[in-house]
Design an enzyme around this catalytic site. Structure first.
Site, short mmCIF file in Angstrom:
data_model
loop_
_atom_site.label_atom_id
_atom_site.label_comp_id
_atom_site.label_asym_id
_atom_site.label_seq_id
_atom_site.Cartn_x
_atom_site.Cartn_y
_atom_site.Cartn_z
N HIS A 51 -19.67 23.42 9.43
CA HIS A 51 -18.58 23.24 10.41
C HIS A 51 -18.38 21.77 10.76
CE1 HIS A 51 -22.10 23.65 13.24
NE2 HIS A 51 -21.47 22.70 13.91
N HIS A 79 -18.90 15.68 15.29
CA HIS A 79 -19.98 15.72 14.30
C HIS A 79 -19.60 16.60 13.11
CE1 HIS A 79 -21.05 19.32 16.78
NE2 HIS A 79 -21.46 19.82 15.63
N GLU A 121 -25.17 16.99 11.97
CA GLU A 121 -26.00 18.13 12.36
C GLU A 121 -26.51 18.79 11.08
OE1 GLU A 121 -23.85 21.06 14.64
OE2 GLU A 121 -25.57 22.40 14.81
CO CO Z 1 -22.25 21.80 15.61
#
Ligand code: CO
Length: 144
Positions: free
Chosen positions: A8, A87, A136
């Site tokens: 994502h 992110h 991440e």
């Molecule tokens: Co995230």
């Protein structure tokens, strides 16, 4: 480091409800999950799915709104009042192995692995060690 699926992109927003309208009416998203609180991370989160393509699940937009007075993303919204890209998140098969590999390469891992928005362990790597992208790293959910 074993690069896995792009899971994502995290997008900060001052209002998840307003962003849901945007992703539904402007971008045509048809699968928008219910928002939920992640109090340990000081955020409210809402996932928007992109369509699946073949055997891979579609990737997601993670809408992130501050939760509480000391949410870590108040500073981001102060600098970017409209919100914006925050992110990127990639999956790995083994979160602890990935952490050790990043650290062996001198990359700054921010804190210990902790449960993320998908219920699996995650950590973040400092953007200054990642070409300017807060990154991440997330252990692949077992049901994928
Ligand atoms: Co995230």
């Amino acid at each position: 480091m074993k690069l896995g699926r792009f899971n994502h992109i995290g997008v900060v927003t001052p209002s998840i409800p307003d962003s849901i309208v945007h992703w539904r009416d402007v971008m045509g998203a048809t699968k928008i999950h219910d928002p939920f609180d992640l109090p340990a991370q000081g955020v409210k989160v809402c996932f928007v799915d992109t369509p699946a393509d073949g055997p891979n699940n579609g990737t997601q937009i993670e809408l992130i709104e501050p939760l509480g007075e000391d949410s870590p993303i108040h500073g981001f919204l102060a600098k970017n009042p409209l919100g914006g890209q925050h992110h990127v998140c990639f999956e790995v098969p083994d979160i602890h192995a990935a952490k050790a590999e990043f650290e062996a390469m001198g990359k700054r891992v921010l804190g210990e692995p902790r449960i993320g928005a998908h219920g699996t362990l995650i950590f973040f790597v400092h953007p200054k060690d990642m070409g300017g992208m807060l990154t991440e790293i997330m252990e692949t959910p077992k049901d994928h």
